[in-house]
Scaffold this motif. Structure first.
Motif, PDB file in Angstrom:
ATOM      1  N   GLY A 127       0.788  -1.311  -0.126  1.00  0.00           N
ATOM      2  CA  GLY A 127      -0.028  -0.205  -0.001  1.00  0.00           C
ATOM      3  C   GLY A 127       1.077   1.136   0.051  1.00  0.00           C
ATOM      4  O   GLY A 127       0.336   2.412   0.144  1.00  0.00           O
ATOM      5  N   VAL A 128       2.043   1.144  -0.110  1.00  0.00           N
ATOM      6  CA  VAL A 128       3.075   2.413  -0.108  1.00  0.00           C
ATOM      7  C   VAL A 128       3.576   2.495  -1.537  1.00  0.00           C
ATOM      8  O   VAL A 128       4.326   1.621  -1.859  1.00  0.00           O
ATOM      9  CB  VAL A 128       4.066   2.233   0.982  1.00  0.00           C
ATOM     10  CG1 VAL A 128       5.109   3.490   0.836  1.00  0.00           C
ATOM     11  CG2 VAL A 128       3.322   2.192   2.190  1.00  0.00           C
TER      12      VAL A 128
ATOM     13  N   GLY B 111      -4.346   5.168   7.249  1.00  0.00           N
ATOM     14  CA  GLY B 111      -5.530   6.353   7.433  1.00  0.00           C
ATOM     15  C   GLY B 111      -6.574   5.697   6.605  1.00  0.00           C
ATOM     16  O   GLY B 111      -6.346   5.383   5.303  1.00  0.00           O
ATOM     17  N   GLN B 112      -7.729   5.734   6.935  1.00  0.00           N
ATOM     18  CA  GLN B 112      -8.939   5.300   6.305  1.00  0.00           C
ATOM     19  C   GLN B 112      -9.044   6.252   5.039  1.00  0.00           C
ATOM     20  O   GLN B 112      -9.801   5.900   3.907  1.00  0.00           O
ATOM     21  CB  GLN B 112     -10.328   4.982   6.970  1.00  0.00           C
ATOM     22  CG  GLN B 112     -10.194   3.840   7.948  1.00  0.00           C
ATOM     23  CD  GLN B 112      -9.786   2.470   7.099  1.00  0.00           C
ATOM     24  OE1 GLN B 112     -10.470   2.290   6.357  1.00  0.00           O
ATOM     25  NE2 GLN B 112      -8.951   1.853   7.675  1.00  0.00           N
ATOM     26  N   GLY B 113      -9.057   7.606   5.291  1.00  0.00           N
ATOM     27  CA  GLY B 113      -9.297   8.759   4.383  1.00  0.00           C
ATOM     28  C   GLY B 113      -8.479   9.859   4.709  1.00  0.00           C
ATOM     29  O   GLY B 113      -8.095  10.129   5.669  1.00  0.00           O
TER      30      GLY B 113
ATOM     31  N   THR C   7      -2.515  15.670   5.955  1.00  0.00           N
ATOM     32  CA  THR C   7      -2.091  16.648   5.412  1.00  0.00           C
ATOM     33  C   THR C   7      -0.678  16.288   4.819  1.00  0.00           C
ATOM     34  O   THR C   7       0.159  15.695   5.698  1.00  0.00           O
ATOM     35  CB  THR C   7      -2.394  17.948   6.142  1.00  0.00           C
ATOM     36  OG1 THR C   7      -1.738  19.021   5.394  1.00  0.00           O
ATOM     37  CG2 THR C   7      -1.399  17.835   7.327  1.00  0.00           C
ATOM     38  N   THR C   8      -0.311  16.782   3.844  1.00  0.00           N
ATOM     39  CA  THR C   8       1.106  16.817   3.164  1.00  0.00           C
ATOM     40  C   THR C   8       1.647  18.094   3.579  1.00  0.00           C
ATOM     41  O   THR C   8       3.019  18.153   3.539  1.00  0.00           O
ATOM     42  CB  THR C   8       1.207  16.792   1.801  1.00  0.00           C
ATOM     43  OG1 THR C   8       0.467  17.382   1.233  1.00  0.00           O
ATOM     44  CG2 THR C   8       0.688  15.255   1.450  1.00  0.00           C
TER      45      THR C   8
ATOM     46  N   ALA D  23      -4.733   7.015   0.170  1.00  0.00           N
ATOM     47  CA  ALA D  23      -4.541   7.369  -1.110  1.00  0.00           C
ATOM     48  C   ALA D  23      -3.184   8.196  -1.193  1.00  0.00           C
ATOM     49  O   ALA D  23      -2.327   8.091  -2.186  1.00  0.00           O
ATOM     50  CB  ALA D  23      -5.534   8.681  -1.639  1.00  0.00           C
ATOM     51  N   HIS D  24      -2.855   8.975  -0.293  1.00  0.00           N
ATOM     52  CA  HIS D  24      -1.409   9.494  -0.125  1.00  0.00           C
ATOM     53  C   HIS D  24      -0.353   8.565  -0.029  1.00  0.00           C
ATOM     54  O   HIS D  24       0.750   8.627  -0.721  1.00  0.00           O
ATOM     55  CB  HIS D  24      -1.292  10.678   0.971  1.00  0.00           C
ATOM     56  CG  HIS D  24      -2.055  11.905   0.529  1.00  0.00           C
ATOM     57  ND1 HIS D  24      -3.009  12.323   1.235  1.00  0.00           N
ATOM     58  CD2 HIS D  24      -1.469  13.058  -0.272  1.00  0.00           C
ATOM     59  CE1 HIS D  24      -3.228  13.547   0.638  1.00  0.00           C
ATOM     60  NE2 HIS D  24      -2.253  13.903  -0.346  1.00  0.00           N
TER      61      HIS D  24
END
Length: 247
Positions: A60-61, A81-83, A117-118, A243-244
């Motif tokens: 997942g990465v 994280g879920q979202g 957050t990024t 996603a990130h």
């Protein structure tokens, strides 16, 4: 470089003064949604046990974050994280054996109340996405048997004007090396990139809902990580919403 297994002592009065900002970064009077709990995560659920599956990379990465995992690292705590706007996450410990990774243990947990957050900023209630080393630990309670340098101090105690569900959040903590000085106590307030970038991002004990920016998991999970993480294996955390992480 921190001495392997070193234990620190900190003057309580000094720590109490230094903790004004760290406690604001790591906790709050409720979980962000007003829900209360008994201060322990997981509702008694047992952690997922090891899987006998060898992996060539952390699942997942994506390549961008995968490349940031140090070549010498043999322990990775992955926080899925879920979202982007969710406070729910799954924490997985991967251990490298030879050239492959084993999925060792996993727990349900939480991240920032507002998600991820990024570009983390002080007070945004979001956890920072990225790869960070894990160098130092501490807490209100005595060292449970970690090889990480550990600072025990009453100065970690969450204020008792917070909801009772939060009083044990910092019984055990592991500092995530985001905007901090490695080799110092997790409650050291020094912010190399300035206060606006936030700090005092920890792995700590869960209260049943989102945090101010930290990652939380059950008491048994924290104790397991403390007893398992080894400075000689260069442990890191890879954290973010799914996603990130894949990007």
């Amino acid at each position: 470089m921190p001495i392997r297994g070193a234990k620190r002592t900190t003057a309580v009065a000094a720590v109490l003064g230094a903790l004004v900002m760290p406690l604001a970064a790591c906790g709050g009077p409720d979980g962000g949604d007003g829900k209360k709990s008994d201060g322990r995560a997981g509702g008694g659920a047992r952690p997922e046990q090891a899987r006998t599956v060898d992996l060539k990379r952390i699942p997942g990465v994506g390549d961008r974050l995968q490349r940031q995992i140090p070549a010498g690292s043999r322990q990775v705590v992955a926080v899925y994280g879920q979202g982007e706007d969710s406070a729910d996450s799954t924490i997985v410990l991967y251990t490298k054996s030879g050239s492959t990774w084993d999925r060792t243990r996993s727990w349900k947990g939480h991240n920032g109340k507002k998600g991820w957050t990024t570009d983390h900023r002080e007070g945004d209630k979001r956890s920072p996405v990225g790869v960070f080393t894990l160098s130092d630990a501490g807490g209100v309670l005595a060292d449970p048997g970690t090889e990480l340098p550990y600072t025990q101090s009453a100065g970690f105690q969450a204020p008792h004007h917070w909801a009772k569900s939060h009083w044990h959040d910092f019984d055990h903590v592991i500092a995530i090396d985001y905007n901090r000085v490695k080799g110092t106590s997790p409650n050291d307030p020094t912010r190399p990139e300035g206060r606006s970038k936030g700090g005092s991002i920890w792995l700590h004990m869960d209260h049943g809902s989102g945090t101010s920016a930290c990652v939380s998991l059950s008491e048994s999970g924290m104790e397991y990580l403390l007893r398992t993480l080894d400075p000689d294996r260069d442990p890191v955390v890879v954290m973010g919403d799914k996603a990130h992480l894949k990007a």
